[in-house]
Design a protein around this motif. Sequence first.
Motif, PDB file in Angstrom:
ATOM      1  N   MET A 143      -3.939  10.801   5.880  1.00 57.64           N
ATOM      2  CA  MET A 143      -3.893  10.271   7.855  1.00 57.64           C
ATOM      3  C   MET A 143      -5.045   8.439   7.319  1.00 57.64           C
ATOM      4  O   MET A 143      -4.472   7.784   7.681  1.00 57.64           O
ATOM      5  N   PHE A 144      -6.002   8.524   6.951  1.00 59.27           N
ATOM      6  CA  PHE A 144      -6.605   7.527   6.603  1.00 59.27           C
ATOM      7  C   PHE A 144      -6.840   7.925   5.164  1.00 59.27           C
ATOM      8  O   PHE A 144      -7.542   6.186   5.324  1.00 59.27           O
ATOM      9  N   ASN A 145      -5.326   7.735   4.633  1.00 60.11           N
ATOM     10  CA  ASN A 145      -5.215   7.757   2.966  1.00 60.11           C
ATOM     11  C   ASN A 145      -4.495   6.519   2.737  1.00 60.11           C
ATOM     12  O   ASN A 145      -3.331   6.356   2.715  1.00 60.11           O
ATOM     13  N   LEU A 146      -5.349   4.843   3.674  1.00 57.68           N
ATOM     14  CA  LEU A 146      -4.807   3.407   3.246  1.00 57.68           C
ATOM     15  C   LEU A 146      -4.553   3.191   2.604  1.00 57.68           C
ATOM     16  O   LEU A 146      -5.546   3.047   2.045  1.00 57.68           O
ATOM     17  N   LYS A 203       0.425  -1.204   0.510  1.00 65.81           N
ATOM     18  CA  LYS A 203       0.720  -2.204   1.441  1.00 65.81           C
ATOM     19  C   LYS A 203       1.378  -2.496   2.954  1.00 65.81           C
ATOM     20  O   LYS A 203       2.106  -1.016   3.193  1.00 65.81           O
ATOM     21  N   ASN A 204       1.444  -2.548   3.916  1.00 64.88           N
ATOM     22  CA  ASN A 204       1.550  -2.214   4.909  1.00 64.88           C
ATOM     23  C   ASN A 204       3.153  -2.800   5.174  1.00 64.88           C
ATOM     24  O   ASN A 204       2.864  -4.260   5.124  1.00 64.88           O
ATOM     25  N   ILE A 205       4.093  -2.053   4.994  1.00 67.27           N
ATOM     26  CA  ILE A 205       5.720  -2.678   5.047  1.00 67.27           C
ATOM     27  C   ILE A 205       5.703  -3.658   6.798  1.00 67.27           C
ATOM     28  O   ILE A 205       6.121  -4.606   6.584  1.00 67.27           O
ATOM     29  N   TRP A 206       5.213  -3.851   8.241  1.00 66.05           N
ATOM     30  CA  TRP A 206       4.871  -4.529   9.238  1.00 66.05           C
ATOM     31  C   TRP A 206       4.355  -5.988   8.929  1.00 66.05           C
ATOM     32  O   TRP A 206       4.526  -7.145   9.477  1.00 66.05           O
ATOM     33  N   ASP A 207       3.609  -6.100   7.334  1.00 65.22           N
ATOM     34  CA  ASP A 207       2.834  -6.958   7.384  1.00 65.22           C
ATOM     35  C   ASP A 207       3.730  -7.906   7.087  1.00 65.22           C
ATOM     36  O   ASP A 207       3.277  -9.012   6.895  1.00 65.22           O
ATOM     37  N   LEU A 302       1.554   3.404   2.268  1.00 62.50           N
ATOM     38  CA  LEU A 302      -0.037   3.120   2.166  1.00 62.50           C
ATOM     39  C   LEU A 302      -0.423   4.866   1.761  1.00 62.50           C
ATOM     40  O   LEU A 302      -1.388   4.522   1.328  1.00 62.50           O
ATOM     41  N   HIS A 303       0.740   5.371   1.629  1.00 63.36           N
ATOM     42  CA  HIS A 303      -0.997   6.784   1.182  1.00 63.36           C
ATOM     43  C   HIS A 303      -0.772   6.587  -0.759  1.00 63.36           C
ATOM     44  O   HIS A 303      -0.352   5.751  -1.203  1.00 63.36           O
ATOM     45  N   HIS A 304      -1.993   6.973  -1.215  1.00 63.07           N
ATOM     46  CA  HIS A 304      -2.817   6.568  -2.909  1.00 63.07           C
ATOM     47  C   HIS A 304      -1.232   7.387  -3.305  1.00 63.07           C
ATOM     48  O   HIS A 304      -1.296   8.842  -3.092  1.00 63.07           O
ATOM     49  N   ASN A 305      -1.013   7.026  -4.461  1.00 63.50           N
ATOM     50  CA  ASN A 305       0.183   7.332  -5.400  1.00 63.50           C
ATOM     51  C   ASN A 305       1.263   8.017  -4.823  1.00 63.50           C
ATOM     52  O   ASN A 305       2.149   9.087  -6.227  1.00 63.50           O
TER      53      ASN A 305
END
Length: 328
Positions: A143-146, A203-207, A302-305
Amino acid sequence: MPRTSTERPQRDVHSLTLLLRERLQSGRNLVYYASGRKVRDAYFTLPFDNVVLVDYCFPQIFHIEKRVITIGLTALQATAAFKEADIRFDAFVCSNEGLNEGGGYYPINGNWSMGTILPILKDTYLHIACPGYYGRTRWREKMFNLPHQVSLLNATDPDYLDPSIFSEYSRYGKAAGVWRVTKQPGLAVSFKAGNRTVTLQRKNIWDDYDRLDTLMVRCSPGEERQLQQIVPKAKPLYRPKYYRGDEQDASFEAILHFCNLHRVGKLGLTPWLGGNYNRFVNYLKANEARFPYPQELYLYHLHHNDYQQLYQQAGEITKKARTFVELP
């Protein structure tokens, strides 16, 4: 303004958007999602110009009492109103969505929901949540892997807020935390798949909503209808149930058929294949004549790797070190 149906009342939400644009364009503002209907006395003394409480259980679309604004909409509806009003908050709170017995449908701190919310938060903001509510390992790993840098604040930091102001969930032994978060998108890398260009970015797609013709995203099943009503360029993306080759190919076929039917030149995607993306690239190459659209694919994560196979195709080093997230 009482709500008379479960449908989104466009006129009232438009009035809310105008109010937000006028009132929240300046100053420091905090938003609390899944706040519950209780408006605590402490909210009126918080060091913010406006405290916005979002919960579908509020009986009115919006109500104002001094510096506190209550909004009776779903998370997705409220986020759309904030986006339309061009508001970006200094602090975000969500500590208990009522997932077990409170009527919550999905975790707002989960990647699907946070992905939609991140654009209405400032580049550096405060994040208040309770990792133990979801499970501390799940919080850190999922969840906080952003794409961000975070630091856990203690009570001596001038920006620290006592989490118990917002929720008493900590009385069950679930410690809440306050993090200072700075967004940090990864670098974009690209490679060719036949004549198409594939670009990867943490990156966040919504950006990048405005630059894309269509966004295909995985979302909570209960939010699919609202998603397509509120965000017309976004479409649900379905994960193959068993990841068999024929099911994956059917998923690829559906994506490309849609893009060619609607002449989608720039397509944004989020992870949906559980790591096996070489097959997708091979399918793009093999079916280029039959499906010339899209010409550009942007794969966000969003997730690492995530997308390790594709980063290898782009010549990038895989398995990069992940930032450690300190928990309370």
